[in-house]
Design a protein around this motif. Structure first.
Motif, PDB file in Angstrom:
ATOM      1  N   HIS A 196       0.833  -1.210   0.000  1.00 15.38           N
ATOM      2  CA  HIS A 196       0.000   0.000   0.000  1.00 15.38           C
ATOM      3  C   HIS A 196       0.867   1.260   0.000  1.00 15.38           C
ATOM      4  CE1 HIS A 196      -3.786  -2.112   0.434  1.00 15.38           C
ATOM      5  NE2 HIS A 196      -3.272  -2.832   1.426  1.00 15.38           N
ATOM      6  N   THR A 197       1.990   1.212   0.692  1.00  8.05           N
ATOM      7  CA  THR A 197       2.894   2.367   0.717  1.00  8.05           C
ATOM      8  C   THR A 197       3.481   2.629  -0.659  1.00  8.05           C
ATOM      9  OG1 THR A 197       3.447   1.869   3.020  1.00  8.05           O
ATOM     10  CG2 THR A 197       4.944   3.338   1.813  1.00  8.05           C
ATOM     11  N   PHE A 198       3.947   1.558  -1.324  1.00  4.45           N
ATOM     12  CA  PHE A 198       4.524   1.704  -2.655  1.00  4.45           C
ATOM     13  C   PHE A 198       3.468   2.111  -3.677  1.00  4.45           C
ATOM     14  CE2 PHE A 198       7.884  -0.954  -0.800  1.00  4.45           C
ATOM     15  CZ  PHE A 198       9.002  -0.271  -1.251  1.00  4.45           C
ATOM     16  N   ASN A 199       2.234   1.668  -3.483  1.00  5.70           N
ATOM     17  CA  ASN A 199       1.151   2.019  -4.417  1.00  5.70           C
ATOM     18  C   ASN A 199       0.855   3.517  -4.418  1.00  5.70           C
ATOM     19  OD1 ASN A 199       0.469  -0.222  -5.858  1.00  5.70           O
ATOM     20  ND2 ASN A 199      -1.087  -0.942  -4.431  1.00  5.70           N
ATOM     21  N   LYS A 200       1.131   4.185  -3.299  1.00  5.75           N
ATOM     22  CA  LYS A 200       0.904   5.628  -3.245  1.00  5.75           C
ATOM     23  C   LYS A 200       1.905   6.378  -4.137  1.00  5.75           C
ATOM     24  CE  LYS A 200      -0.908   5.495   1.481  1.00  5.75           C
ATOM     25  NZ  LYS A 200      -0.675   5.883   2.900  1.00  5.75           N
ATOM     26  N   ILE A 201       3.041   5.733  -4.401  1.00  7.05           N
ATOM     27  CA  ILE A 201       4.071   6.352  -5.239  1.00  7.05           C
ATOM     28  C   ILE A 201       3.931   5.901  -6.685  1.00  7.05           C
ATOM     29  CG2 ILE A 201       6.567   6.607  -5.559  1.00  7.05           C
ATOM     30  CD1 ILE A 201       6.850   5.934  -2.553  1.00  7.05           C
ATOM     31  N   LEU A 202       3.758   4.598  -6.876  1.00  6.36           N
ATOM     32  CA  LEU A 202       3.656   4.031  -8.226  1.00  6.36           C
ATOM     33  C   LEU A 202       2.187   3.991  -8.639  1.00  6.36           C
ATOM     34  CD1 LEU A 202       6.181   1.094  -7.661  1.00  6.36           C
ATOM     35  CD2 LEU A 202       6.639   3.311  -8.725  1.00  6.36           C
ATOM     36  N   LEU A 203       1.737   5.077  -9.245  1.00  2.71           N
ATOM     37  CA  LEU A 203       0.316   5.205  -9.574  1.00  2.71           C
ATOM     38  C   LEU A 203      -0.118   4.202 -10.632  1.00  2.71           C
ATOM     39  CD1 LEU A 203      -0.133   9.087  -9.600  1.00  2.71           C
ATOM     40  CD2 LEU A 203      -0.753   7.456  -7.819  1.00  2.71           C
ATOM     41  N   ASN A 204       0.776   3.842 -11.557  1.00 12.57           N
ATOM     42  CA  ASN A 204       0.384   2.856 -12.569  1.00 12.57           C
ATOM     43  C   ASN A 204       0.072   1.523 -11.918  1.00 12.57           C
ATOM     44  OD1 ASN A 204       3.086   2.326 -11.886  1.00 12.57           O
ATOM     45  ND2 ASN A 204       3.509   1.416 -13.877  1.00 12.57           N
ATOM     46  N   SER A 205       0.827   1.153 -10.886  1.00 12.32           N
ATOM     47  CA  SER A 205       0.556  -0.079 -10.143  1.00 12.32           C
ATOM     48  C   SER A 205      -0.747   0.032  -9.355  1.00 12.32           C
ATOM     49  CB  SER A 205       1.724  -0.376  -9.200  1.00 12.32           C
ATOM     50  OG  SER A 205       1.447  -1.510  -8.411  1.00 12.32           O
ATOM     51  N   PHE A 206      -0.983   1.198  -8.767  1.00 12.41           N
ATOM     52  CA  PHE A 206      -2.201   1.408  -7.978  1.00 12.41           C
ATOM     53  C   PHE A 206      -3.452   1.296  -8.846  1.00 12.41           C
ATOM     54  CE2 PHE A 206      -5.442   4.495  -6.568  1.00 12.41           C
ATOM     55  CZ  PHE A 206      -5.771   3.928  -5.355  1.00 12.41           C
ATOM     56  N   PHE A 207      -3.485   2.038  -9.973  1.00 14.07           N
ATOM     57  CA  PHE A 207      -4.667   2.005 -10.843  1.00 14.07           C
ATOM     58  C   PHE A 207      -4.887   0.621 -11.437  1.00 14.07           C
ATOM     59  CE2 PHE A 207      -3.836   6.736 -11.561  1.00 14.07           C
ATOM     60  CZ  PHE A 207      -4.837   7.111 -10.686  1.00 14.07           C
ATOM     61  N   PHE A 208      -3.790  -0.039 -11.857  1.00 11.21           N
ATOM     62  CA  PHE A 208      -3.908  -1.340 -12.504  1.00 11.21           C
ATOM     63  C   PHE A 208      -4.415  -2.397 -11.522  1.00 11.21           C
ATOM     64  CE2 PHE A 208      -1.508  -4.826 -15.033  1.00 11.21           C
ATOM     65  CZ  PHE A 208      -2.695  -5.172 -15.662  1.00 11.21           C
ATOM     66  N   SER A 209      -3.828  -2.442 -10.319  1.00 11.97           N
ATOM     67  CA  SER A 209      -4.252  -3.441  -9.331  1.00 11.97           C
ATOM     68  C   SER A 209      -5.690  -3.190  -8.872  1.00 11.97           C
ATOM     69  CB  SER A 209      -3.305  -3.442  -8.133  1.00 11.97           C
ATOM     70  OG  SER A 209      -3.239  -2.160  -7.538  1.00 11.97           O
ATOM     71  N   LYS A 210      -6.072  -1.913  -8.735  1.00  7.46           N
ATOM     72  CA  LYS A 210      -7.454  -1.589  -8.342  1.00  7.46           C
ATOM     73  C   LYS A 210      -8.452  -2.013  -9.425  1.00  7.46           C
ATOM     74  CE  LYS A 210      -7.558   0.621  -4.302  1.00  7.46           C
ATOM     75  NZ  LYS A 210      -8.474   0.240  -3.196  1.00  7.46           N
ATOM     76  N   SER A 211      -8.061  -1.834 -10.702  1.00  4.37           N
ATOM     77  CA  SER A 211      -8.980  -2.202 -11.785  1.00  4.37           C
ATOM     78  C   SER A 211      -9.218  -3.707 -11.841  1.00  4.37           C
ATOM     79  CB  SER A 211      -8.416  -1.730 -13.128  1.00  4.37           C
ATOM     80  OG  SER A 211      -7.253  -2.452 -13.474  1.00  4.37           O
ATOM     81  N   LEU A 212      -8.261  -4.486 -11.314  1.00  6.36           N
ATOM     82  CA  LEU A 212      -8.397  -5.946 -11.347  1.00  6.36           C
ATOM     83  C   LEU A 212      -9.158  -6.493 -10.147  1.00  6.36           C
ATOM     84  CD1 LEU A 212      -4.786  -6.910 -12.522  1.00  6.36           C
ATOM     85  CD2 LEU A 212      -6.845  -6.718 -13.916  1.00  6.36           C
ATOM     86  N   THR A 213      -9.248  -5.711  -9.073  1.00  8.21           N
ATOM     87  CA  THR A 213      -9.898  -6.207  -7.858  1.00  8.21           C
ATOM     88  C   THR A 213     -11.235  -5.527  -7.563  1.00  8.21           C
ATOM     89  OG1 THR A 213      -8.560  -4.639  -6.578  1.00  8.21           O
ATOM     90  CG2 THR A 213      -7.729  -6.886  -6.787  1.00  8.21           C
ATOM     91  N   ALA A 214     -11.426  -4.301  -8.055  1.00  8.12           N
ATOM     92  CA  ALA A 214     -12.705  -3.610  -7.832  1.00  8.12           C
ATOM     93  C   ALA A 214     -13.805  -4.263  -8.674  1.00  8.12           C
ATOM     94  CB  ALA A 214     -12.568  -2.130  -8.186  1.00  8.12           C
TER      95      ALA A 214
ATOM     96  N   SER B 101     -14.011  -0.369 -14.030  1.00 10.60           N
ATOM     97  CA  SER B 101     -13.848   0.312 -15.321  1.00 10.60           C
ATOM     98  C   SER B 101     -13.242   1.700 -15.139  1.00 10.60           C
ATOM     99  CB  SER B 101     -15.205   0.426 -16.018  1.00 10.60           C
ATOM    100  OG  SER B 101     -15.774  -0.848 -16.227  1.00 10.60           O
ATOM    101  N   ALA B 102     -13.618   2.382 -14.048  1.00  9.47           N
ATOM    102  CA  ALA B 102     -13.082   3.727 -13.794  1.00  9.47           C
ATOM    103  C   ALA B 102     -11.574   3.669 -13.530  1.00  9.47           C
ATOM    104  CB  ALA B 102     -13.806   4.355 -12.601  1.00  9.47           C
ATOM    105  N   PHE B 103     -11.152   2.701 -12.709  1.00 10.80           N
ATOM    106  CA  PHE B 103      -9.720   2.576 -12.419  1.00 10.80           C
ATOM    107  C   PHE B 103      -8.931   2.182 -13.677  1.00 10.80           C
ATOM    108  CE2 PHE B 103     -10.890   2.100  -7.829  1.00 10.80           C
ATOM    109  CZ  PHE B 103     -10.079   3.127  -7.369  1.00 10.80           C
TER     110      PHE B 103
END
Length: 525
Positions: free
Chosen positions: A222-240, A246-248
């Protein structure tokens, strides 16, 4: 636009090897046995890549599945994929963006400078995409095996993966640009860029073997996801679920496109200014005068060494073992201390260190690609007033010097870190130069038999040259032969003293045989 499309097609065909793949499929019709062997080798390589990654991904999934944290699993693999894409992009950027002579060839043509940069960047993006796929796809496969297949999830995975490399690639491009900009201030620009590139390789090796960092990646996603936005959006789109997913995914694509747009707007100017400085002609010609006044052996030795060190492509592929040697010494000595091999004495550990040094030295591809690097200019070596034998001596001298740097560094650091008896360290330092000669003779012999003289870019002369692989295999084979006396000692047939005496004799016999074979080949011309 048509010129841009033609240029992009050309880059993909020759820089990414699509043309060679096409030619290989054509040859498969007429050479069925060779094509079958090539297909088998390709399958083995794929298995060696995907199986270890699959095992790692399965272990990571089990860790997060225990706490029912699917998002953590995708965050972990995308964060690690960011690191892999970042480092592979750094290494690829030297050859694709700055290693070739596109500036001199394409600038006089009626092609926009921004198009030249964009084509190179898209080629680099494709290599980054391939490396991210090789890492992410095993993770996706493991997820489907563990949870079941979903077509909608597969679609999001594929679409997100296409845009995923944009952020780590942009960061690596900025870093490489800073390095090349800094290196362009030196008179020996290519050599400075090579040194800085080797330093990055060393740093990447240390990071890849840092267990604490891997643990941090798995526990603080979660800490690294705050920095690496591509990882944050991609992982959220796969789990939401539902509209959030679709928004993520939409944010992930938009974020990637914004980064690409920024690189396109600013990168062209940066690329143009760097290549302009990198390809400027040095004012001083004193080095050329000194070069012509040297002896024949030394002249070719200097020429070979300069060719290797001034090109990041050659250096990072041919003499990467020089960078690996100190890193390996620290890592292996650390592992030996942790494992506490009480059943091995000081003599056994010292001899193991010597053979590890030989194994590291075998990764050198300088002699096995020496003639291939001449390429279409090979004819010059045939008309210069220097015999082929004297040219070979100069090439071997350069190769031996580069072999010795890696081997001697490893032996010294390995012995100091493990506090091995100083006499054993001296023995290792003395035996390394003798063992390096058969490596050089066999490598040059391989390239003499069938050099690869037709290539369009420097990476083809070394990285995509089968002679380089054969040279490494020859070095490994010679290392195994060198180990015979020690193997007999471990089996109880030799004493310690006899092993120390027989070892240099075995190496000397290999030296005589490889030198004889090389001389026979040189006599044929």
């Amino acid at each position: 636009m048509r010129k841009f499309a033609v240029l992009l097609k050309f880059q993909f065909k020759y820089k990414l090897g699509f043309q060679r793949i096409k030619e290989a499929f054509f040859l498969m019709r007429n050479h069925k046995i060779s094509s079958l062997a090539a297909a088998l080798i390709l399958c083995v390589i794929c298995v060696c890549i995907f199986v270890p990654y699959g095992i790692v991904m399965s272990a990571i999934y089990d860790v997060f599945a225990a706490s029912d944290n699917t998002e953590g699993y995708f965050s972990a693999i995308t964060i690690m994929a960011n690191a892999i894409v970042f480092f592979t992009s750094i290494f690829s950027a030297f050859g694709i963006m700055f290693g070739d002579k596109d500036k001199q060839i394409l600038t006089p043509l009626p092609i926009k400078k921004k198009h030249i940069f964009l084509v190179n960047y898209l080629t680099l993006y494709t290599t980054a995409l391939i490396s991210s796929c090789l890492f992410l796809f095993p993770g996706f496969i493991v997820f489907f095996v563990k949870t079941g297949f979903s077509m909608s999830l597969l679609f999001k995975m594929l679409l997100g993966t296409v845009f995923f490399p944009s952020m780590p690639l942009a960061i690596s491009f900025v870093l490489i640009s800073l390095i090349m900009r800094f290196a362009s201030n030196f008179r020996l620009k290519e050599a400075a860029a090579t040194f800085l590139g080797a330093l990055l390789v060393c740093i990447s090796l240390l990071f890849s073997n840092n267990n604490e960092l891997l643990t941090a990646l798995l526990t603080k996603t979660h800490t690294f996801n705050k920095i690496l936005l591509n990882s944050f959006f991609f992982s959220k789109s796969l789990t939401a679920v539902g509209i959030k997913s679709s928004a993520f995914l939409f944010f992930s694509i938009v974020f990637a496109l914004l980064i690409m747009l920024m690189v396109y707007l600013c990168g062209g100017y940066i690329y143009d200014s760097i290549t302009e400085k990198m390809h400027s002609v040095p004012k001083s010609t004193k080095a050329l005068v000194k070069f012509s006044q040297r002896g024949q052996h030394n002249a070719f030795c200097v020429k070979e060494t300069k060719t290797i060190l001034r090109s990041p492509v050659y250096a990072l592929n041919c003499v990467i073992n020089i960078v690996i040697a100190p890193v390996a010494a620290f890592m292996i000595s650390k592992r030996i201390v942790q494992i506490k091999l009480d059943f091995l004495g000081v003599f056994e550990i010292a001899m193991i260190g010597v053979f590890i040094a030989f194994a590291i030295m075998s990764m050198n591809m300088v002699p096995s690609t020496s003639l291939s690097r001449e390429g279409k200019c090979y004819w010059i070596t045939q008309i210069v007033p220097v015999s082929l034998k004297n040219q070979a001596k100069g090439r071997i001298k350069a190769a031996v010097i580069l072999y010795l740097i890696a081997g001697e560094i490893f032996i010294f650091l390995f012995g100091m870190l493990l506090k091995i008896d100083f006499l054993y360290i001296i023995y290792g330092l003395a035996i390394i130069p003798v063992g390096a000669l058969p490596f050089s003779y066999s490598g040059l012999l391989i390239d003499l038999v069938k050099p690869k003289l037709y290539w369009d870019k420097e990476t083809e002369a070394v990285k995509q040259n089968f002679n380089g692989l054969l040279g490494i295999l020859a070095g490994i084979f010679l290392t195994v032969i060198y180990m015979i006396p020690f193997g007999l000692y471990m089996a109880g047939f030799f004493t310690k003293e006899l092993t120390l005496v027989v070892e240099p004799i075995v190496i000397f016999v290999c030296l005589l045989i490889t030198r004889y074979l090389l001389n026979k080949r040189l006599e044929k011309g």
